[in-house]
Design a protein around this motif. Sequence first.
Motif, mmCIF file in Angstrom:
data_model
loop_
_atom_site.group_PDB
_atom_site.id
_atom_site.type_symbol
_atom_site.label_atom_id
_atom_site.label_comp_id
_atom_site.label_asym_id
_atom_site.label_seq_id
_atom_site.Cartn_x
_atom_site.Cartn_y
_atom_site.Cartn_z
ATOM 1 N N SER A 181 -2.255 3.698 1.559
ATOM 2 C CA SER A 181 -2.513 2.311 1.185
ATOM 3 C C SER A 181 -3.124 2.218 -0.218
ATOM 4 O O SER A 181 -2.801 1.312 -0.989
ATOM 5 C CB SER A 181 -3.406 1.695 2.255
ATOM 6 O OG SER A 181 -4.378 0.931 1.697
ATOM 7 N N GLN A 182 -4.007 3.176 -0.554
ATOM 8 C CA GLN A 182 -4.553 3.177 -1.920
ATOM 9 C C GLN A 182 -3.452 3.451 -2.947
ATOM 10 O O GLN A 182 -3.448 2.889 -4.035
ATOM 11 C CB GLN A 182 -5.654 4.219 -2.049
ATOM 12 C CG GLN A 182 -6.957 3.726 -1.443
ATOM 13 C CD GLN A 182 -8.014 4.817 -1.376
ATOM 14 O OE1 GLN A 182 -8.052 5.693 -2.232
ATOM 15 N NE2 GLN A 182 -8.845 4.764 -0.372
ATOM 16 N N GLU A 240 -1.558 0.216 -3.370
ATOM 17 C CA GLU A 240 -2.304 -0.731 -4.218
ATOM 18 C C GLU A 240 -2.191 -0.344 -5.690
ATOM 19 O O GLU A 240 -1.966 -1.192 -6.551
ATOM 20 C CB GLU A 240 -3.782 -0.757 -3.811
ATOM 21 C CG GLU A 240 -4.004 -1.547 -2.544
ATOM 22 C CD GLU A 240 -5.470 -1.611 -2.143
ATOM 23 O OE1 GLU A 240 -6.340 -1.219 -2.955
ATOM 24 O OE2 GLU A 240 -5.739 -2.045 -1.012
ATOM 25 N N THR A 254 -11.451 -8.201 1.308
ATOM 26 C CA THR A 254 -10.594 -7.014 1.405
ATOM 27 C C THR A 254 -9.250 -7.375 2.046
ATOM 28 O O THR A 254 -8.252 -6.709 1.805
ATOM 29 C CB THR A 254 -11.255 -5.915 2.266
ATOM 30 O OG1 THR A 254 -11.734 -6.518 3.451
ATOM 31 C CG2 THR A 254 -12.374 -5.215 1.527
ATOM 32 N N ARG A 255 -9.277 -8.458 2.834
ATOM 33 C CA ARG A 255 -8.012 -8.875 3.469
ATOM 34 C C ARG A 255 -7.022 -9.438 2.454
ATOM 35 O O ARG A 255 -5.846 -9.576 2.725
ATOM 36 C CB ARG A 255 -8.300 -9.937 4.532
ATOM 37 C CG ARG A 255 -8.936 -9.337 5.764
ATOM 38 C CD ARG A 255 -9.165 -10.382 6.826
ATOM 39 N NE ARG A 255 -10.316 -9.997 7.615
ATOM 40 C CZ ARG A 255 -11.226 -10.820 8.098
ATOM 41 N NH1 ARG A 255 -11.127 -12.116 7.875
ATOM 42 N NH2 ARG A 255 -12.219 -10.388 8.819
ATOM 43 N N PRO A 260 -3.864 -6.821 0.637
ATOM 44 C CA PRO A 260 -2.430 -6.722 0.968
ATOM 45 C C PRO A 260 -1.627 -7.889 0.402
ATOM 46 O O PRO A 260 -0.487 -7.711 -0.036
ATOM 47 C CB PRO A 260 -2.413 -6.758 2.507
ATOM 48 C CG PRO A 260 -3.787 -6.478 2.947
ATOM 49 C CD PRO A 260 -4.705 -6.832 1.839
ATOM 50 N N VAL A 261 -2.268 -9.069 0.385
ATOM 51 C CA VAL A 261 -1.564 -10.245 -0.147
ATOM 52 C C VAL A 261 -1.315 -10.070 -1.636
ATOM 53 O O VAL A 261 -0.213 -10.366 -2.146
ATOM 54 C CB VAL A 261 -2.395 -11.532 0.110
ATOM 55 C CG1 VAL A 261 -1.683 -12.750 -0.443
ATOM 56 C CG2 VAL A 261 -2.672 -11.698 1.592
ATOM 57 N N CYS A 304 -0.958 -7.282 -3.210
ATOM 58 C CA CYS A 304 0.127 -6.288 -3.362
ATOM 59 C C CYS A 304 1.482 -6.947 -3.148
ATOM 60 O O CYS A 304 2.425 -6.732 -3.920
ATOM 61 C CB CYS A 304 -0.032 -5.155 -2.348
ATOM 62 S SG CYS A 304 -1.367 -4.054 -2.749
#
Lengths: 468, 384
Positions: free
Chosen positions: A187-188, A191, A437-438, A441-442, A444
Amino acid sequence: MIFSSLVFLYAFLPAVLLVYFLCPKRWRNGVLLIFSLLFYGWGEPKFILLMIGSFTAAYALGFPIAKYRLEKPAAAKRWMFLSLAISLSSLFFFKYYDFGARTLSRLPFWNIPVFGLSLPVGISFYTFQIMSYTIDLWRGDASLQRNYAAFGTYVSLFPQLIAGPIVRYREVDGQLRERSVTVSDFSQGVERFCAGLAKKVLLGDPLASGWIYFRDALTLSPSALGAWASVIFYSLHLYFDFSGYSDMAIGLGRMFGFRFPENFNYPYTAGSVTDFWRRWHITLSTWFREYVYIPLGGNRAGKGKQFRNLAVVWLLTGLWHGADWNFLLWGMWFLLLLSVERFVIGVERLERVPLPLRRAVTLLVVFLGFLLFSETDLPTVGRTFGYLVGVDCRFSDVLDLYRLRVLLPLLAVAAVGCTPLPKRLLTRLSERCGGLTRVRPVLCALSLLFATAYLADKAFTPFEYFHF
Amino acid sequence: MRSERITAILFCAFLLCFALLFFLFPQSSFSLSEKRALQTKPSVSVSSVLSGRFGKEVDDWYADQFPFREMFVGLKGAAEILEGKGENNGILLGRAGQLARVRFDMMKEKGIVPDADRLNKEHLRAIAEGVNRAAANARVPTVFLFTGRSIDVAASSFGYPSVDPSALLREMFVADVVSPNISAVLRERYEAGEAVVYRTDHHWTTLGAYYGYCEAMRSFGMEREIIPISAFTPVTVTERFRGTFGAAGGMKWVKPDKIDVWTFPDDGDYTVFADGKPAGGFYTFPPEGDPIGYELFLDGTHDVVTVEKTGEKRPRMVIFKDSFANSLAPFLARHFDLVLLNLSSARKDYTDLTATAEAYNADCVLVVYTVSNLLTSDTAARFR
């Protein structure tokens, strides 16, 4: 193939991710090697053989180097030099032969044929990586890589193959043998990749359009303001283009379990030219420091030798970027600036100057240097330098002002974007409101969506660092 | 940890979804909005792979056939406007959805300067020299109608510092050159609220073409013979015309244009031949279901088009032209037999106006060429 293309994003990358994670671990280097060769050969398949030949030679010559390193150091040294000579010969032939032939043919009684060779993509990058293996092995800083696929993967690994970061062998030696990818790593990596894609496609390419606009406008109606605008847009474009590509490379590496070194650290906030080169294309500076500057004696043995060592490094740095006089002059420009900082002003005196002033002067001299970097035709460079100080041109015209006004939001975003401010802001907000933090993803997904829109519109420029 | 998982899943899903959609979506070989052939699935051969051609074709295939491509292009257009640029891909968005191209591939002594908005004075001088030369050589009455760009005609819709190149050119013409100031006429009409240029296309509307006709007739000393607007019956053939600006600008929210054709009682008496083949009249409609575009007029682009009135011998006008003349021709055909020669022809060079006019036994010559074509080619500079 380049990362900022639809075929990479929506064909190559899903395919390599799928195959890589479905395969048993022991096959994964092989999978990466095959996909990397496909990636490399996409536009110019003929040069695959050259790259394979280069890394096969270095791989094979690694055995005698490792064997004789302790028992017969002189023999090991000979094998090392042979390996370096093979690596450098293809780089010199493809990158510098024509330049040398053209230059020498200008001398009386010399007439050397020019072949019009096309430059194999990424040759400077992978040659330096191969050389780092050979030297590290000889020095004992790295162990012999017996696995051909693992070594081939190190050299040809597609995330960093054509534009770096230049990974020294010892930095990934362990990862080539054993690596794992957690959800957090992946995931990093995602990002970082999305951030790089946005930097390259949403900022770097539009900045390039701005630069091309002002540069071309100089040929029709030159103005001082237009010349300054072209210099500023080019410098910002170069940063977002190259650092965006490096971010994508680092992010992709992370997705496959590799940790590549950082290549940029907000270079346009540097307080001196020395500081700038600690922050810009860090892996190249590190390579030259480690394999050229320090072996030559580095800062030791007096100012005279220090200057000589610096001169060698900057001559090579200039030439590494391209076989043309402008790159050579660009290298000399930085040699001059660094020498003035080091030998004339001195570090202590420099640090007494207020930081904002130092930053402004550093930006000015670096941006002026990039004017040399951007144009191979020296008379054009000379004319543009003239326009910057108002020679043979007006100060501005109505179209310059109009274009600057409409590009101001882009310029403002770019100016803020090359400082640590956005990152600091995001970190601070994340600390204060955990829910932020949520949003990641948006962000990205939005980067990917808009980058796709810009790519679908074909509003992208060829990646510039291709030919180095 | 949860957000990390979402990031990873979202990313992979996005990539895989579009990777699959690419193969599942129906693919077409032609883009109607761009009016160009699209790259279809390339065939593989050893030579195409080794030369790198296959890779290039696959890149183009993805770019051309990407799912929801038009939507993405629209998204990019919207992003550029929201960013405050006011334009996308060189297409400026003005008031009431008026679009105009502001950046052109300007001719220069050595090649072109792509995407530029500055005028090259040397090239303007070369154009003027070509026009002056052709006017001096002309053996029959010759009129040069240099139709204005949308950015010059609809200047009031944009806050853009536009300089009308035709005004600069006119200053360089010698007295022999008869060249009505059609840009100024159209600009005046536009500012009076008349739709003389399309909002989404670079051409003039049928009303704009009518004003061009009036100016040409006046320049030939035939003002009295001008047919009044009221004699024509306007018929709207489409209200969904999205022209070149609409396609390139990607501004999907801009309302499409309508295309009118103005019919006249004796329309059926004219025969039109395009490159030697019967074209079926002034207007050629596309197959049912295909969008109607500016190609409607005189069957689009041809090298040589002739228009004659059945059973009547009339003076012959040779028109050296670009596509603007296609919607102008139906008006002029009421007075002349027409020979329209495409100045941008790849097969034949018509820039020797004098010799060509003689070869076609012209009684008069009209040059209809857009200012943007003047700026982006060396055609006029080669006029003789």
